[in-house]
Motif scaffolding. Structure first.
Motif, PDB file in Angstrom:
ATOM      1  N   GLY A  16      -1.549 -20.665 -24.691  1.00 17.64           N
ATOM      2  CA  GLY A  16      -1.510 -22.096 -24.427  1.00 17.64           C
ATOM      3  C   GLY A  16      -0.311 -22.545 -23.616  1.00 17.64           C
ATOM      4  O   GLY A  16      -0.297 -23.671 -23.110  1.00 17.64           O
ATOM      5  N   ALA A  17       0.667 -21.692 -23.451  1.00 21.90           N
ATOM      6  CA  ALA A  17       1.868 -22.047 -22.673  1.00 21.90           C
ATOM      7  C   ALA A  17       1.654 -21.756 -21.189  1.00 21.90           C
ATOM      8  O   ALA A  17       0.605 -21.258 -20.775  1.00 21.90           O
ATOM      9  CB  ALA A  17       3.076 -21.267 -23.193  1.00 21.90           C
ATOM     10  N   GLN A  38      -4.598  -7.322 -12.052  1.00 18.60           N
ATOM     11  CA  GLN A  38      -5.120  -5.989 -12.287  1.00 18.60           C
ATOM     12  C   GLN A  38      -5.092  -5.691 -13.782  1.00 18.60           C
ATOM     13  O   GLN A  38      -4.016  -5.619 -14.388  1.00 18.60           O
ATOM     14  CB  GLN A  38      -4.325  -4.933 -11.510  1.00 18.60           C
ATOM     15  CG  GLN A  38      -4.930  -3.546 -11.612  1.00 18.60           C
ATOM     16  CD  GLN A  38      -4.229  -2.529 -10.730  1.00 18.60           C
ATOM     17  OE1 GLN A  38      -3.056  -2.665 -10.398  1.00 18.60           O
ATOM     18  NE2 GLN A  38      -4.960  -1.489 -10.330  1.00 18.60           N
ATOM     19  N   TYR A  39      -6.270  -5.499 -14.343  1.00 15.64           N
ATOM     20  CA  TYR A  39      -6.374  -5.066 -15.727  1.00 15.64           C
ATOM     21  C   TYR A  39      -6.206  -3.547 -15.763  1.00 15.64           C
ATOM     22  O   TYR A  39      -6.506  -2.855 -14.781  1.00 15.64           O
ATOM     23  CB  TYR A  39      -7.730  -5.457 -16.317  1.00 15.64           C
ATOM     24  CG  TYR A  39      -7.929  -6.946 -16.480  1.00 15.64           C
ATOM     25  CD1 TYR A  39      -8.867  -7.633 -15.722  1.00 15.64           C
ATOM     26  CD2 TYR A  39      -7.167  -7.673 -17.392  1.00 15.64           C
ATOM     27  CE1 TYR A  39      -9.058  -9.001 -15.867  1.00 15.64           C
ATOM     28  CE2 TYR A  39      -7.340  -9.046 -17.547  1.00 15.64           C
ATOM     29  CZ  TYR A  39      -8.279  -9.693 -16.775  1.00 15.64           C
ATOM     30  OH  TYR A  39      -8.463 -11.052 -16.918  1.00 15.64           O
ATOM     31  N   ASP A  78      -2.052 -23.152 -19.599  1.00 23.95           N
ATOM     32  CA  ASP A  78      -2.907 -22.924 -20.765  1.00 23.95           C
ATOM     33  C   ASP A  78      -3.274 -21.433 -20.860  1.00 23.95           C
ATOM     34  O   ASP A  78      -4.454 -21.050 -20.876  1.00 23.95           O
ATOM     35  CB  ASP A  78      -4.176 -23.779 -20.658  1.00 23.95           C
ATOM     36  CG  ASP A  78      -5.038 -23.727 -21.903  1.00 23.95           C
ATOM     37  OD1 ASP A  78      -6.257 -23.953 -21.785  1.00 23.95           O
ATOM     38  OD2 ASP A  78      -4.498 -23.438 -22.984  1.00 23.95           O
ATOM     39  N   SER A  79      -2.249 -20.592 -20.905  1.00 24.93           N
ATOM     40  CA  SER A  79      -2.447 -19.132 -20.885  1.00 24.93           C
ATOM     41  C   SER A  79      -3.374 -18.683 -22.017  1.00 24.93           C
ATOM     42  O   SER A  79      -3.274 -19.152 -23.152  1.00 24.93           O
ATOM     43  CB  SER A  79      -1.095 -18.433 -21.036  1.00 24.93           C
ATOM     44  OG  SER A  79      -0.278 -18.698 -19.921  1.00 24.93           O
ATOM     45  N   GLN A  80      -4.263 -17.755 -21.658  1.00 24.18           N
ATOM     46  CA  GLN A  80      -5.231 -17.207 -22.596  1.00 24.18           C
ATOM     47  C   GLN A  80      -4.986 -15.705 -22.765  1.00 24.18           C
ATOM     48  O   GLN A  80      -4.469 -15.049 -21.856  1.00 24.18           O
ATOM     49  CB  GLN A  80      -6.655 -17.434 -22.080  1.00 24.18           C
ATOM     50  CG  GLN A  80      -6.997 -18.893 -21.819  1.00 24.18           C
ATOM     51  CD  GLN A  80      -6.973 -19.705 -23.093  1.00 24.18           C
ATOM     52  OE1 GLN A  80      -7.580 -19.323 -24.098  1.00 24.18           O
ATOM     53  NE2 GLN A  80      -6.257 -20.827 -23.070  1.00 24.18           N
ATOM     54  N   PRO A  81      -5.400 -15.136 -23.897  1.00 28.95           N
ATOM     55  CA  PRO A  81      -5.234 -13.679 -24.064  1.00 28.95           C
ATOM     56  C   PRO A  81      -5.875 -12.880 -22.930  1.00 28.95           C
ATOM     57  O   PRO A  81      -5.365 -11.825 -22.555  1.00 28.95           O
ATOM     58  CB  PRO A  81      -5.938 -13.418 -25.403  1.00 28.95           C
ATOM     59  CG  PRO A  81      -5.775 -14.692 -26.164  1.00 28.95           C
ATOM     60  CD  PRO A  81      -5.891 -15.787 -25.127  1.00 28.95           C
ATOM     61  N   SER A  82      -6.947 -13.411 -22.345  1.00 28.50           N
ATOM     62  CA  SER A  82      -7.609 -12.708 -21.238  1.00 28.50           C
ATOM     63  C   SER A  82      -6.764 -12.694 -19.962  1.00 28.50           C
ATOM     64  O   SER A  82      -7.086 -11.981 -19.007  1.00 28.50           O
ATOM     65  CB  SER A  82      -8.961 -13.364 -20.935  1.00 28.50           C
ATOM     66  OG  SER A  82      -8.777 -14.722 -20.579  1.00 28.50           O
ATOM     67  N   THR A 106       4.034  -7.481 -12.083  1.00 25.87           N
ATOM     68  CA  THR A 106       4.640  -7.979 -13.316  1.00 25.87           C
ATOM     69  C   THR A 106       3.599  -7.899 -14.422  1.00 25.87           C
ATOM     70  O   THR A 106       2.499  -8.434 -14.276  1.00 25.87           O
ATOM     71  CB  THR A 106       5.098  -9.441 -13.176  1.00 25.87           C
ATOM     72  OG1 THR A 106       6.090  -9.528 -12.161  1.00 25.87           O
ATOM     73  CG2 THR A 106       5.658  -9.962 -14.497  1.00 25.87           C
ATOM     74  N   ARG A 107       3.963  -7.216 -15.492  1.00 28.60           N
ATOM     75  CA  ARG A 107       3.051  -7.143 -16.644  1.00 28.60           C
ATOM     76  C   ARG A 107       3.184  -8.405 -17.477  1.00 28.60           C
ATOM     77  O   ARG A 107       4.289  -8.748 -17.915  1.00 28.60           O
ATOM     78  CB  ARG A 107       3.353  -5.913 -17.492  1.00 28.60           C
ATOM     79  CG  ARG A 107       2.684  -4.649 -17.006  1.00 28.60           C
ATOM     80  CD  ARG A 107       2.813  -3.530 -18.017  1.00 28.60           C
ATOM     81  NE  ARG A 107       4.198  -3.196 -18.297  1.00 28.60           N
ATOM     82  CZ  ARG A 107       4.684  -2.996 -19.520  1.00 28.60           C
ATOM     83  NH1 ARG A 107       3.917  -3.121 -20.576  1.00 28.60           N
ATOM     84  NH2 ARG A 107       5.951  -2.673 -19.681  1.00 28.60           N
ATOM     85  N   LEU A 108       2.076  -9.091 -17.669  1.00 28.08           N
ATOM     86  CA  LEU A 108       2.058 -10.326 -18.453  1.00 28.08           C
ATOM     87  C   LEU A 108       1.297 -10.075 -19.747  1.00 28.08           C
ATOM     88  O   LEU A 108       0.190  -9.540 -19.731  1.00 28.08           O
ATOM     89  CB  LEU A 108       1.371 -11.444 -17.654  1.00 28.08           C
ATOM     90  CG  LEU A 108       1.147 -12.758 -18.385  1.00 28.08           C
ATOM     91  CD1 LEU A 108       2.485 -13.419 -18.739  1.00 28.08           C
ATOM     92  CD2 LEU A 108       0.293 -13.706 -17.543  1.00 28.08           C
ATOM     93  N   SER A 109       1.899 -10.487 -20.846  1.00 28.73           N
ATOM     94  CA  SER A 109       1.260 -10.359 -22.147  1.00 28.73           C
ATOM     95  C   SER A 109       1.200 -11.739 -22.791  1.00 28.73           C
ATOM     96  O   SER A 109       2.238 -12.402 -22.943  1.00 28.73           O
ATOM     97  CB  SER A 109       2.051  -9.390 -23.027  1.00 28.73           C
ATOM     98  OG  SER A 109       1.505  -9.339 -24.328  1.00 28.73           O
ATOM     99  N   ILE A 110       0.016 -12.178 -23.156  1.00 28.97           N
ATOM    100  CA  ILE A 110      -0.162 -13.467 -23.821  1.00 28.97           C
ATOM    101  C   ILE A 110      -0.314 -13.197 -25.319  1.00 28.97           C
ATOM    102  O   ILE A 110      -1.263 -12.534 -25.735  1.00 28.97           O
ATOM    103  CB  ILE A 110      -1.400 -14.215 -23.282  1.00 28.97           C
ATOM    104  CG1 ILE A 110      -1.346 -14.318 -21.752  1.00 28.97           C
ATOM    105  CG2 ILE A 110      -1.500 -15.595 -23.939  1.00 28.97           C
ATOM    106  CD1 ILE A 110      -0.138 -15.063 -21.223  1.00 28.97           C
ATOM    107  N   ARG A 111       0.627 -13.713 -26.092  1.00 22.95           N
ATOM    108  CA  ARG A 111       0.579 -13.455 -27.534  1.00 22.95           C
ATOM    109  C   ARG A 111      -0.080 -14.629 -28.259  1.00 22.95           C
ATOM    110  O   ARG A 111       0.193 -15.790 -27.964  1.00 22.95           O
ATOM    111  CB  ARG A 111       1.993 -13.182 -28.071  1.00 22.95           C
ATOM    112  CG  ARG A 111       3.010 -14.273 -27.818  1.00 22.95           C
ATOM    113  CD  ARG A 111       4.380 -13.870 -28.384  1.00 22.95           C
ATOM    114  NE  ARG A 111       5.295 -14.994 -28.392  1.00 22.95           N
ATOM    115  CZ  ARG A 111       6.108 -15.325 -27.391  1.00 22.95           C
ATOM    116  NH1 ARG A 111       6.101 -14.592 -26.267  1.00 22.95           N
ATOM    117  NH2 ARG A 111       6.903 -16.365 -27.484  1.00 22.95           N
TER     118      ARG A 111
END
Lengths: 112, 113
Positions: A16-17, A38-39, A78-82, A106-111
């Motif tokens: 959500g951030a 890139q997944y 509104d960041s999502q886990p996806s 840059t590796r992005l991780s949504i917690r």
């Protein structure tokens, strides 16, 4: 100096951030700027292109370009886990327009 | 409209062998670029072809070569394979113009043993 530089991360952002990804480039004559997602185990997918100074919005994504500072950024609202993936900044230089150079991502991780 | 097609998807080769990878671009696209992606080096530009001519080349040894056919399909060849050539090889297709976007195929995962 690398041609396209990104912070490798990982960047951890709560769900959500707003996630903010940054990129700098060395070729002052560069004209085209791209963000790819890139997944793991997949190929890069184009999500944004920007060619002029300023902001460009597409849904939850906003690309920002500042040619004077040689700086490109990507905001994800509104960041999502996806959205958890590696984000690659890419630049198409003036001196060699057919050669797109990529940052290391840059590796992005949504917690949650 | 079909996307970029790369074949094969997976390959296992032995050191010293050679390999040929194929890429069919999006219909109407005449530019094909090849990239090597490894965990340590990221996406590295190999070369780019447009209308059967190599327009740009990255910093790879001569063992890496490519070509493009009149229908815009492209092949890349790696001779005398080394363990370090194990990587994901990606092909990107784009149209004409200086500001054109590039779209990737699914890649070929090459493992050299």
């Amino acid at each position: 100096q690398k041609e396209v530089e990104q912070n490798s991360g990982p960047l951890s952002v709560p769900e959500g951030a707003i996630a903010s990804l940054n990129c700098t480039y060395s070729d002052r004559g560069s004209q085209s700027f791209f963000w790819y997602r890139q997944y793991s185990g997949k190929s890069p997918e184009l999500i944004m292109s920007i060619y002029s100074n300023g902001d460009k919005e597409d849904g939850r994504f906003t690309a920002q370009l500042n040619k004077a500072s040689q700086y490109v950024s990507l905001l994800i609202r509104d960041s999502q886990p996806s959205d958890s993936a590696t984000y690659l900044c890419a630049v198409n230089g003036y001196s060699s327009a057919s050669k797109i150079i990529f940052g290391s991502g840059t590796r992005l991780s949504i917690r949650p | 409209k079909a996307g970029v097609t790369q074949t094969p998807r997976y390959l296992i080769k032995t050191r010293g062998q050679q390999v040929t990878l194929s890429c069919s671009p999006i219909s109407g696209h005449r530019s094909v670029s090849w990239y090597q992606q490894t965990p340590g080096q990221g996406l590295q530009f190999l070369f780019e072809y447009f209308s059967e001519t190599q327009r740009n080349k990255g910093n790879f040894p001569g063992r890496f070569s490519g070509r493009q056919f009149s229908n815009s399909r492209s092949e890349m060849n790696v001779s005398t394979l080394e363990l370090g050539d194990s990587a994901l090889y990606l092909c990107a297709s784009s149209g004409q113009g200086r500001l054109t976007e590039a779209f990737f195929g699914q890649g070929t995962r090459l493992t050299v043993v």
